[in-house]
Scaffold this motif. Structure first.
Motif, PDB file in Angstrom:
ATOM      1  N   ASP A  89       0.156  -7.181  -6.768  1.00  0.00           N
ATOM      2  CA  ASP A  89      -0.623  -6.407  -5.798  1.00  0.00           C
ATOM      3  C   ASP A  89      -0.149  -4.961  -5.722  1.00  0.00           C
ATOM      4  N   ARG A  90       1.157  -4.739  -5.831  1.00  0.00           N
ATOM      5  CA  ARG A  90       1.675  -3.377  -5.722  1.00  0.00           C
ATOM      6  C   ARG A  90       1.230  -2.525  -6.908  1.00  0.00           C
ATOM      7  N   ILE A  91       1.284  -3.086  -8.107  1.00  0.00           N
ATOM      8  CA  ILE A  91       0.802  -2.371  -9.291  1.00  0.00           C
ATOM      9  C   ILE A  91      -0.694  -2.129  -9.189  1.00  0.00           C
ATOM     10  N   ARG A  92      -1.414  -3.157  -8.754  1.00  0.00           N
ATOM     11  CA  ARG A  92      -2.865  -3.039  -8.625  1.00  0.00           C
ATOM     12  C   ARG A  92      -3.230  -1.905  -7.677  1.00  0.00           C
ATOM     13  N   PHE A  93      -2.553  -1.826  -6.531  1.00  0.00           N
ATOM     14  CA  PHE A  93      -2.860  -0.782  -5.563  1.00  0.00           C
ATOM     15  C   PHE A  93      -2.562   0.597  -6.149  1.00  0.00           C
ATOM     16  N   LEU A  94      -1.435   0.709  -6.842  1.00  0.00           N
ATOM     17  CA  LEU A  94      -1.038   1.997  -7.406  1.00  0.00           C
ATOM     18  C   LEU A  94      -2.029   2.470  -8.464  1.00  0.00           C
ATOM     19  N   SER A  95      -2.711   1.548  -9.117  1.00  0.00           N
ATOM     20  CA  SER A  95      -3.632   1.906 -10.197  1.00  0.00           C
ATOM     21  C   SER A  95      -4.990   2.382  -9.689  1.00  0.00           C
ATOM     22  N   LEU A  96      -5.267   2.185  -8.392  1.00  0.00           N
ATOM     23  CA  LEU A  96      -6.580   2.514  -7.840  1.00  0.00           C
ATOM     24  C   LEU A  96      -6.588   3.899  -7.210  1.00  0.00           C
ATOM     25  N   PRO A  97      -7.723   4.596  -7.295  1.00  0.00           N
ATOM     26  CA  PRO A  97      -8.892   4.278  -8.132  1.00  0.00           C
ATOM     27  C   PRO A  97      -8.901   5.010  -9.470  1.00  0.00           C
ATOM     28  N   THR A  98      -7.846   5.804  -9.737  1.00  0.00           N
ATOM     29  CA  THR A  98      -7.901   6.703 -10.897  1.00  0.00           C
ATOM     30  C   THR A  98      -7.610   5.992 -12.213  1.00  0.00           C
ATOM     31  N   ARG A  99      -6.699   5.026 -12.194  1.00  0.00           N
ATOM     32  CA  ARG A  99      -6.306   4.356 -13.438  1.00  0.00           C
ATOM     33  C   ARG A  99      -7.234   3.212 -13.805  1.00  0.00           C
ATOM     34  N   THR A 100      -7.673   2.474 -12.814  1.00  0.00           N
ATOM     35  CA  THR A 100      -8.557   1.337 -13.050  1.00  0.00           C
ATOM     36  C   THR A 100      -9.881   1.605 -12.352  1.00  0.00           C
TER      37      THR A 100
ATOM     38  N   THR B 253       0.811  -1.218   0.000  1.00  0.00           N
ATOM     39  CA  THR B 253       0.000   0.000   0.000  1.00  0.00           C
ATOM     40  C   THR B 253       0.848   1.275   0.000  1.00  0.00           C
ATOM     41  N   LEU B 254       2.166   1.103  -0.177  1.00  0.00           N
ATOM     42  CA  LEU B 254       3.098   2.227  -0.319  1.00  0.00           C
ATOM     43  C   LEU B 254       3.234   3.076   0.940  1.00  0.00           C
ATOM     44  N   ARG B 255       2.826   2.534   2.091  1.00  0.00           N
ATOM     45  CA  ARG B 255       3.179   3.205   3.337  1.00  0.00           C
ATOM     46  C   ARG B 255       4.696   3.133   3.521  1.00  0.00           C
ATOM     47  N   LEU B 256       5.248   2.004   3.091  1.00  0.00           N
ATOM     48  CA  LEU B 256       6.701   1.865   2.996  1.00  0.00           C
ATOM     49  C   LEU B 256       7.051   1.922   1.516  1.00  0.00           C
ATOM     50  N   LYS B 257       7.649   3.017   1.108  1.00  0.00           N
ATOM     51  CA  LYS B 257       7.915   3.236  -0.314  1.00  0.00           C
ATOM     52  C   LYS B 257       9.250   2.611  -0.732  1.00  0.00           C
ATOM     53  N   PRO B 258       9.403   2.339  -2.036  1.00  0.00           N
ATOM     54  CA  PRO B 258      10.681   1.849  -2.531  1.00  0.00           C
ATOM     55  C   PRO B 258      11.826   2.737  -2.054  1.00  0.00           C
ATOM     56  N   GLY B 259      12.888   2.082  -1.599  1.00  0.00           N
ATOM     57  CA  GLY B 259      14.038   2.806  -1.071  1.00  0.00           C
ATOM     58  C   GLY B 259      14.039   2.924   0.434  1.00  0.00           C
ATOM     59  N   ALA B 260      12.887   2.685   1.072  1.00  0.00           N
ATOM     60  CA  ALA B 260      12.828   2.773   2.532  1.00  0.00           C
ATOM     61  C   ALA B 260      13.711   1.692   3.156  1.00  0.00           C
ATOM     62  N   ARG B 261      14.466   2.068   4.174  1.00  0.00           N
ATOM     63  CA  ARG B 261      15.358   1.127   4.848  1.00  0.00           C
ATOM     64  C   ARG B 261      14.617   0.469   6.005  1.00  0.00           C
ATOM     65  N   LEU B 262      14.785  -0.854   6.128  1.00  0.00           N
ATOM     66  CA  LEU B 262      14.151  -1.610   7.201  1.00  0.00           C
ATOM     67  C   LEU B 262      15.235  -2.105   8.151  1.00  0.00           C
ATOM     68  N   SER B 263      15.242  -1.565   9.340  1.00  0.00           N
ATOM     69  CA  SER B 263      16.239  -1.918  10.346  1.00  0.00           C
ATOM     70  C   SER B 263      15.681  -2.994  11.269  1.00  0.00           C
ATOM     71  N   GLU B 264      16.425  -4.077  11.438  1.00  0.00           N
ATOM     72  CA  GLU B 264      15.981  -5.142  12.344  1.00  0.00           C
ATOM     73  C   GLU B 264      15.783  -4.606  13.755  1.00  0.00           C
ATOM     74  N   ASN B 265      16.741  -3.809  14.224  1.00  0.00           N
ATOM     75  CA  ASN B 265      16.653  -3.285  15.591  1.00  0.00           C
ATOM     76  C   ASN B 265      15.444  -2.371  15.758  1.00  0.00           C
ATOM     77  N   GLU B 266      15.229  -1.484  14.807  1.00  0.00           N
ATOM     78  CA  GLU B 266      14.105  -0.551  14.903  1.00  0.00           C
ATOM     79  C   GLU B 266      12.772  -1.286  14.816  1.00  0.00           C
ATOM     80  N   LEU B 267      12.687  -2.256  13.919  1.00  0.00           N
ATOM     81  CA  LEU B 267      11.441  -3.015  13.781  1.00  0.00           C
ATOM     82  C   LEU B 267      11.171  -3.853  15.029  1.00  0.00           C
ATOM     83  N   ALA B 268      12.217  -4.437  15.592  1.00  0.00           N
ATOM     84  CA  ALA B 268      12.036  -5.215  16.817  1.00  0.00           C
ATOM     85  C   ALA B 268      11.491  -4.330  17.934  1.00  0.00           C
TER      86      ALA B 268
END
Length: 228
Positions: free
Chosen positions: A157-168, A21-36
């Motif tokens: 799913d990522r493409i599908r979400f990005l296409s909603l609702p304006t493209r599809t 759902t792009l809450r985490l966008k491409p390029g976002a870093r995922l830290s094990e320590n922070e996520l834990a």
């Protein structure tokens, strides 16, 4: 994200949803320590979740740098669509031939109602869309069929979400679901298969344009001469 103990499975589910759902966008870093810390757990279930996300092509691990959300891969989307169509055609054909249970029918109808009530909210619509396809998959007497589908369709799913609702248009997608369900209920396997093919082909109409408009989100890695 919630701060309470989570299993690797549920951490994966939350992170997958945030990536799709792009809450985490491409390029976002995922830290094990922070996520834990965010999930209130140890690093082990976080690491397990990140491994699964990597297997789905949703993150990449760069040595000495960490784990990062990948851009949406058009090649991955095409592959996911191919696998998804092959599996779901088998599902709707089986249901048209053997019949949809009352429970499966009720679940599919409830999902359609939720789609119509989403009011353009892409995340709500996507959840209801998944619920429709899951209702059909879980009505077939084959264990763990939906998890296989869900694992394979991440890029789709990522493409599908990005296409909603304006493209599809969402009304079109709902109508296509209605067609699939009606064909199953009418025991018309050939029409159910064709209706599903039309439905899953909808995303192909907008992928290259979306890639051109969102190069920071999508990589067109299909190569010359590739096809869906």
């Amino acid at each position: 994200m919630s701060r309470h103990p989570e299993s690797g499975l549920s951490i994966h589910r939350v992170l997958r949803s945030h990536i799709v759902t792009l809450r985490l966008k491409p390029g976002a870093r995922l830290s094990e320590n922070e996520l834990a810390a965010q999930f209130g757990t140890s690093r082990t279930p976080v690491r397990e979740a990140l491994i699964r996300l990597g297997e789905e092509g949703l993150i990449e691990v760069l040595p000495q740098r960490g784990s990062f959300v990948t851009r949406i891969s058009l090649a991955g989307m095409q592959r996911a669509r191919f696998v998804r169509e092959a599996l779901e055609i088998a599902i709707v054909r089986r249901l048209a031939q053997s019949g949809l249970s009352e429970r499966g029918h009720a679940r599919a109808r409830a999902a359609l109602l939720k789609q119509s009530q989403a009011n353009g909210a892409a995340e709500r619509f996507t959840l209801a869309d998944d619920a429709f396809h899951r209702a059909l998959a879980e009505d077939v007497d084959i264990s763990q069929l939906w998890p296989v589908l869900e694992r394979e369709k991440s890029q789709f799913d990522r493409i599908r979400f990005l296409s909603l609702p304006t493209r599809t248009p969402v009304d079109l997608l709902i109508a296509q679901h209605e067609d699939i369900l009606d064909a199953i209920l009418q025991a018309d396997a050939a029409r159910a298969e064709q209706a599903l093919h039309v439905h899953l082909s909808e995303v192909l109409k907008i992928t290259e344009k979306l890639a051109a408009e969102n190069p920071e989100l999508i990589v067109n890695d299909t190569g010359a001469g590739s096809s869906a």
